[in-house]
Motif scaffolding. Structure first.
Motif, short mmCIF file in Angstrom:
data_model
loop_
_atom_site.label_atom_id
_atom_site.label_comp_id
_atom_site.label_asym_id
_atom_site.label_seq_id
_atom_site.Cartn_x
_atom_site.Cartn_y
_atom_site.Cartn_z
N SER A 130 0.57 -1.30 0.19
CA SER A 130 -0.10 -0.07 -0.04
C SER A 130 0.97 0.99 -0.13
CB SER A 130 -0.95 -0.02 1.32
OG SER A 130 -1.71 -1.21 1.17
N GLY A 131 2.14 1.04 -0.16
CA GLY A 131 3.07 2.39 -0.29
C GLY A 131 3.83 2.71 1.01
N LEU A 132 3.52 1.85 2.22
CA LEU A 132 3.96 2.14 3.23
C LEU A 132 5.34 1.91 3.61
CD1 LEU A 132 1.04 2.57 3.92
CD2 LEU A 132 1.43 1.16 6.29
N ARG A 133 6.20 2.71 4.28
CA ARG A 133 7.76 2.18 4.64
C ARG A 133 8.19 2.91 5.78
NH1 ARG A 133 7.60 6.91 1.12
NH2 ARG A 133 8.61 8.50 2.14
N ARG A 134 9.17 2.35 6.61
CA ARG A 134 9.73 2.69 7.76
C ARG A 134 9.91 4.29 7.91
NH1 ARG A 134 14.69 -0.11 10.00
NH2 ARG A 134 14.55 1.51 11.57
N GLY A 135 9.68 4.59 9.17
CA GLY A 135 9.63 5.97 9.40
C GLY A 135 8.47 7.07 9.05
N LEU A 136 7.51 6.65 8.39
CA LEU A 136 6.36 7.39 8.05
C LEU A 136 5.52 7.57 9.41
CD1 LEU A 136 4.94 5.91 4.84
CD2 LEU A 136 6.60 7.73 5.08
N ALA A 137 4.84 8.90 9.46
CA ALA A 137 4.08 9.14 10.65
C ALA A 137 2.70 8.57 10.85
CB ALA A 137 4.06 11.03 10.69
N VAL A 138 2.45 8.24 11.88
CA VAL A 138 0.98 7.66 11.99
C VAL A 138 0.33 8.69 12.78
CG1 VAL A 138 -0.50 5.68 12.79
CG2 VAL A 138 1.82 5.32 11.76
N VAL A 139 -0.92 9.09 12.11
CA VAL A 139 -1.65 10.24 12.92
C VAL A 139 -3.04 9.74 13.08
CG1 VAL A 139 -0.19 11.90 11.91
CG2 VAL A 139 -2.21 11.40 10.74
N TYR A 140 -3.70 10.36 14.02
CA TYR A 140 -5.28 10.33 14.22
C TYR A 140 -5.74 11.76 14.31
CZ TYR A 140 -9.76 9.30 16.01
OH TYR A 140 -11.08 9.07 16.15
N GLN A 141 -6.47 12.29 13.52
CA GLN A 141 -6.99 13.64 13.41
C GLN A 141 -5.45 14.47 13.53
OE1 GLN A 141 -9.65 14.48 16.74
NE2 GLN A 141 -11.14 13.42 15.71
N ASN A 142 -5.10 15.49 14.23
CA ASN A 142 -3.89 16.20 14.05
C ASN A 142 -3.05 15.71 15.28
OD1 ASN A 142 -2.80 18.32 12.59
ND2 ASN A 142 -2.88 19.81 14.31
N TYR A 143 -3.28 14.57 15.85
CA TYR A 143 -2.37 13.94 16.95
C TYR A 143 -1.29 12.96 16.34
CZ TYR A 143 -5.99 15.71 20.03
OH TYR A 143 -7.03 16.72 20.40
N LEU A 144 -0.01 13.13 16.66
CA LEU A 144 0.79 12.20 16.27
C LEU A 144 0.71 10.90 17.13
CD1 LEU A 144 3.49 11.31 14.41
CD2 LEU A 144 4.89 12.29 16.16
N LEU A 145 0.46 9.57 16.44
CA LEU A 145 0.45 8.40 17.38
C LEU A 145 1.67 7.67 17.44
CD1 LEU A 145 -3.06 6.80 16.42
CD2 LEU A 145 -2.54 8.28 18.25
N GLY A 146 2.64 7.70 16.27
CA GLY A 146 3.68 7.19 16.37
C GLY A 146 4.35 7.07 14.88
N GLU A 147 5.06 6.16 14.56
CA GLU A 147 5.87 6.08 13.41
C GLU A 147 5.86 4.51 13.05
OE1 GLU A 147 10.02 7.10 13.76
OE2 GLU A 147 10.28 6.11 15.48
N ILE A 148 6.15 4.45 11.77
CA ILE A 148 6.03 2.93 11.01
C ILE A 148 7.37 2.30 11.48
CG2 ILE A 148 6.20 1.57 9.23
CD1 ILE A 148 3.39 2.79 9.58
N ALA A 149 7.54 1.39 12.21
CA ALA A 149 8.73 0.80 12.62
C ALA A 149 9.33 -0.56 11.99
CB ALA A 149 8.73 0.41 14.18
N ARG A 150 8.31 -1.25 11.44
CA ARG A 150 8.70 -2.54 10.76
C ARG A 150 7.54 -2.64 9.39
NH1 ARG A 150 9.43 -4.17 15.56
NH2 ARG A 150 7.85 -5.60 15.75
N VAL A 151 7.84 -3.10 8.31
CA VAL A 151 6.70 -3.07 7.30
C VAL A 151 6.97 -4.74 6.70
CG1 VAL A 151 5.77 -2.08 5.22
CG2 VAL A 151 7.11 -0.88 6.80
N GLN A 152 5.74 -5.32 6.53
CA GLN A 152 5.79 -6.50 5.65
C GLN A 152 5.08 -6.26 4.53
OE1 GLN A 152 4.08 -9.68 8.08
NE2 GLN A 152 5.63 -10.30 8.98
N ASP A 153 4.61 -7.05 3.60
CA ASP A 153 3.73 -7.01 2.40
C ASP A 153 2.35 -6.30 2.76
OD1 ASP A 153 4.91 -9.65 0.50
OD2 ASP A 153 5.76 -7.82 0.94
#
Lengths: 259, 160
Positions: A130-153
């Motif tokens: 789906s185009g995800l990779r490590r380090g991308l920001a994960v958000v909910y509304q304008n809140y930062l929840l975290g970052e992508i740490a590991r990715v599988q298919d």
């Protein structure tokens, strides 16, 4: 019998490090993920029901408090609408172009926790396909929840901001001098704002946002609110403990910000 | 063959329950280790071969669901189950032995699972999680024993 099982396990561990296992893993994921998703939704319903009965006495007071907050926010919104209208008029007058919104948002669903003991990593139902990779920001509304740490298919692990491995630069939005510092997660339960200069003023209740200086996340994402300030004379910098802004267990969908 | 199919399906639901329902109701590092408790209950009921099978399959499913390195949880569970079997042969199966071994096994598994982030983990949560597992086996052990005996037959102890 034990030795046979042990040898099989060691073989699986070795094969797991090679790409040979990936097709089997992807096939197993296709079977597991729907069950995981359904199970989590059921779990959240049960938890919410238990939480309701546990907090029924507090809910009345919280309801009144939230009604007051809504009224206050509505009046602020009215004033802000006027400011926005004037801003648009001024932009039009001065021919200033609108800034493009930073990147696109990919909707994902939370399907479970990774690394059971820490509970500061979550699994989402999208991955590299789906185009995800490590380090991308994960958000909910304008809140930062975290970052992508590991990715599988087809899945990815989100490292929450409360995880001990999480770091980013931040600033205190309500501080007179917009005090800058470094935010890191602690014990999977809260965040800590560190390296704040001693001459900067930070207070309980201040909102801390990402500063964007480390180029990891866009500026302006909410990290949390200060609940305690530590300013010892023996230490060079000030620190503060932040309360995470959201209860993760109550959220089902989050967005990944792809620049 | 059917026995192992039933065990695989049951293990799958136990792992799913532990990874979603129990995690949502008991958030934080003190979530009950239901898979470990059931495995230990089966060991104390003298069904050692079935316990090894559950350790292998349950560990693999747990790694698949939690995205940990495949096979690592199985390795931890197998080693812990072997250690408990060897120790309980000498110590017996009195109730306090069951509680002590469950607490110790749970604590070891939680510490192993938290590596290398052990210093970032709240030690009180690890302790209370292990206490919870020790209490849980008081309910799970008799239940497992009855179910296994009625489904797979009574296990006769070998007399030397």
């Amino acid at each position: 019998m034990f030795l046979r099982h042990l040898l099989i396990t060691i073989l699986i561990i070795i094969l797991g490090q090679t790409p040979l296992v990936r097709p089997l893993e992807n096939l197993a994921v296709v079977v597991v993920v729907p069950w995981q998703y359904t199970s989590r939704r059921l779990a959240l319903k049960i938890r919410n029901e238990l939480e309701f009965w546990r907090r029924v006495r507090e809910l009345r007071h919280e309801n009144w408090r939230l009604s007051e907050t809504v009224r206050d926010l509505e009046s602020q919104l009215t004033a802000l609408k006027e400011v926005r209208r004037e801003n648009e008029v001024l932009r039009d007058q001065l021919k200033i172009a609108q800034e493009e919104p930073p990147g696109r948002l990919i909707l994902t669903h939370l399907i479970g926790h990774a690394r059971g003991e820490l509970k500061s990593e979550l699994i989402i139902d999208r991955g590299s396909k789906s185009g995800l990779r490590r380090g991308l920001a994960v958000v909910y509304q304008n809140y930062l929840l975290g970052e992508i740490a590991r990715v599988q298919d087809r899945r990815a692990v989100v490292r929450l901001t409360t995880d001990s491995a999480f770091r980013t630069t931040a600033l205190d939005q309500d501080s007179p001098g917009r005090a800058r510092g470094l935010v890191r997660g602690e014990f999977g339960t809260h965040l800590r704002l560190e390296k704040v200069l001693p001459n900067e003023t930070i207070s309980v209740g201040d909102v801390v946002i990402t500063s964007g200086e480390d180029d990891k996340f866009p500026k302006g994402l909410i990290l949390g609110r200060i609940r305690q300030v530590f300013a010892k004379e023996t230490e060079v910098f000030k620190t503060a403990e932040l309360e995470p802004p959201l209860e993760i267990e109550a959220i089902e969908e989050v967005f990944v910000l792809v620049p | 063959m059917i026995k192992y199919l039933i065990l695989t399906l049951l293990t799958f639901f136990v792992v799913l329950l532990e990874g979603t329902l129990l995690t949502a109701i008991f958030p934080g590092p003190q979530t009950p280790s239901l898979l470990l408790v059931i495995m230990l209950a089966i060991i104390f009921a003298e069904y050692h071969e079935d316990a090894f099978f559950i350790a292998l399959i349950g560990g693999l499913l747990k790694d698949l669901i939690a995205l940990t390195p495949l096979g690592l949880s199985s390795l931890y569970l197998l080693l812990i189950s072997k250690a408990v079997i060897l120790s309980s042969r000498r110590a017996g199966s009195a109730i306090y032995i069951v509680l002590t071994f469950t607490f110790a096994a749970s604590l070891i598994l939680r510490i192993l699972s938290a590596l290398p982030w052990l210093t970032a983990t709240d030690p009180r949560a690890l302790f209370w999680g292990s206490v919870f597992d020790a209490v849980l086996i008081l309910v799970v052990f008799p239940l497992c024993q009855n179910i296994l005996q009625s489904v797979f037959g009574r296990r006769e102890l070998k007399i030397a």
